[in-house]
Enzyme design. Structure first.
Site, PDB file in Angstrom:
ATOM      1  N   ASP A   1     -15.651   9.019 -22.192  1.00  0.00           N
ATOM      2  CA  ASP A   1     -16.503  10.214 -22.284  1.00  0.00           C
ATOM      3  C   ASP A   1     -17.816   9.794 -21.622  1.00  0.00           C
ATOM      4  OD1 ASP A   1     -16.697  13.028 -23.747  1.00  0.00           O
ATOM      5  OD2 ASP A   1     -18.605  12.068 -24.129  1.00  0.00           O
TER       6      ASP A   1
ATOM      7  N   LYS B   1     -12.819  11.423 -32.204  1.00  0.00           N
ATOM      8  CA  LYS B   1     -13.850  11.094 -31.216  1.00  0.00           C
ATOM      9  C   LYS B   1     -14.647   9.908 -31.750  1.00  0.00           C
ATOM     10  CE  LYS B   1     -15.506  12.628 -27.239  1.00  0.00           C
ATOM     11  NZ  LYS B   1     -14.909  13.314 -26.108  1.00  0.00           N
TER      12      LYS B   1
END
Ligand code: NDP
Length: 448
Positions: free
Chosen positions: A169, A129
């Site tokens: 995201d 991430k």
């Protein structure tokens, strides 16, 4: 802290000591360790090889400076992150978040969750991430472009279709992925489609990627309800957020016969008893980038509540699709008291541990994010598959693959929960099933 096994307890203590101040990361680790007691009891080989300690330590953490120039000529400096958490199952895979709250602890919690989520999909993807504390709100397109170009000018050396494949995201959607891909292509002189997912469908993106997380969450709810001989048809639904995940959760809930009566953003929520007008929502959020209060301005049937908690709105099904820890113990109690029987997390870790406990005690069907929102990353893996074969699937084909994948994730969670004596416990099922797949691959590869 409910981790009862003493070995797990000391692993958790070690994580807290080595990662001071990273509360969200501690919370994500604790939620997984809470489920692993019966696994370590049955499989001492994982403890012997210290697989759990290794899983809790990212393989690589990259932090970098992102300098850029705003429209007035002022130099701005943000911080960029990429945490490459685990590559036992495939290249690191996971989104980029641009939001002022981003710091290492948020990126690590999201990366850690991603490892188990990606494993649950059954696909060949590791977990990672990234993101930045850059706030895109109020910035012009040109500013967002210059920021993305500066961000990629460092990130490009760490990623690649066989190494690490970022996606979107919070704060990173199709516009940002376009600017990031353009800069990657320019620096590397390679048209490497598989290096990023969430691309436009005209230039290497997959049909249904934009819709996938929200659709997948609705499919997962449908699977859970099927076990009880029910469906979404006729259900009253509340969806928090009004971003990418929320919008397409609303779309699929409506397609499956439910009615979404409330949506929100970080400033407040709207209630629309006639059912949320999806076209208006998309126009406001995807085209105009307006606030949700504007929805009530344009729709007489709707009312706007500034601040407050969207979970005060009575519903049968609650889908938290905004951000972490947005649904606490008190909100969970309110939901249960007002008749909510199903909760599925479209966002990552939106329910606090005390909130989850309330749902579990009340017998609510509860789907954790790593299962319910895995449709996004699964469709990203389908995008990588199409890029590798230079193919492009139809909407129908991509959506039917997504539906199959969500059914598979549901089945894996349910089987693991049954196998470990906790039928219907999707939290345990998701954590155990994801863990076993990663841990077995790590054992096979030796101490690396
Ligand atoms: P977007 O940026 O598209 O939308 C985020 C939404 O959440 C906005 O409505 C935003 O409101 C609201 N929000 C953000 N922060 C807060 C906050 N602190 N309090 C209240 N509301 C807030 O993001 P996504 O829809 O992509 O992501 C939503 C969630 O889903 C995140 O948890 C993300 O990690 C998760 N997720 C996303 C996936 C994807 O494919 N995009 C895949 C899997 C999970 P505002 O505009 O006012 O900030």
């Amino acid at each position: 802290m409910t981790v009862d096994d003493s070995r797990l307890h000391s692993i958790y203590d070690l994580v807290v000591r080595r990662n001071p101040g990273e509360d969200e990361f501690h919370q994500a680790v604790r939620e997984v360790l809470d489920s692993l007691g019966p696994v370590v009891a049955r499989h001492p080989e994982y403890a012997d090889a210290r697989v759990i300690e290794r899983i809790c330590e990212p393989e690589r953490q990259i932090i970098f400076r992102v300098p850029w120039v705003d429209d007035s000529g002022r130099v701005e400096i943000n911080r960029g992150f990429r945490v490459e958490f685990n590559s036992a199952l495939g290249p690191y895979k996971g989104g980029l978040r641009f939001h002022p709250s981003v710091y290492l602890g948020i990126v690590k919690f999201l990366g850690f969750e991603q490892v188990f989520k990606n494993a649950l999909t059954g696909m060949p993807i590791g977990g990672g991430k990234g993101g930045s504390d850059f706030d895109p709100k109020g910035r012009s397109d040109a500013e967002v472009m210059r920021f993305c170009q500066s961000f990629m000018t460092e990130l490009y050396r760490h990623i690649g279709e066989y190494t690490d494949v970022p996606a979107g995201d919070i704060g990173v959607g199709g516009r940002e992925i376009g600017y990031l891909f353009g800069q990657y292509k320019r620096i590397t002189n390679r048209y490497e489609s598989g290096v990023l997912t969430g691309k436009g469908t005209g230039w290497g993106g997959s049909a249904v990627r934009k819709e996938a997380t929200g659709y997948g969450t609705a499919f997962f709810v449908q699977e859970m309800l099927r076990e009880r001989g029910e469906s979404l048809d006729g259900k009253r639904v509340v969806v928090s957020g009004s971003g990418n995940v929320a919008i397409y959760a609303v779309e699929k809930v409506h397609a499956l016969g439910g009615t979404v009566v409330a949506v929100s953003d970080s400033a407040g929520y709207v209630v629309d008893e006639t059912g949320v007008d999806l076209e208006l929502l998309k126009q406001l959020k995807e085209v105009e980038r307006a606030r949700i209060s504007e929805y009530a301005e344009r729709r007489p049937a709707a009312s706007y509540v500034a601040g407050g908690s969207i979970w005060d709105v009575p519903c049968d099904v609650a889908l938290p699709c905004a951000t972490e820890n947005e649904l606490d113990e008190s909100a969970a109690r309110t939901l249960v008291e007002q008749g909510c029987t199903v909760v599925a997390e479209g966002a990552n870790m939106p329910t606090t541990p005390a909130g989850v406990a309330v749902f579990v005690d009340a017998g609510v069907l509860f789907a954790p994010g790593k299962a319910a929102n895995a449709g996004g990353v699964a469709t990203s893996a389908l995008e990588m598959q199409q890029n590798a074969s230079r193919d492009s699937w139809t909407h129908e084909h991509a959506e039917s693959r997504l539906a199959e994948i969500m059914a598979g994730i549901h089945a894996r969670c349910a089987e693991a929960a049954d196998d470990y004596g906790r039928p219907g416990d999707y939290v345990l099922g998701a954590n155990v099933s994801g863990f076993l797949r990663v841990a077995d691959a790590m054992l096979a590869m030796g101490v690396v």
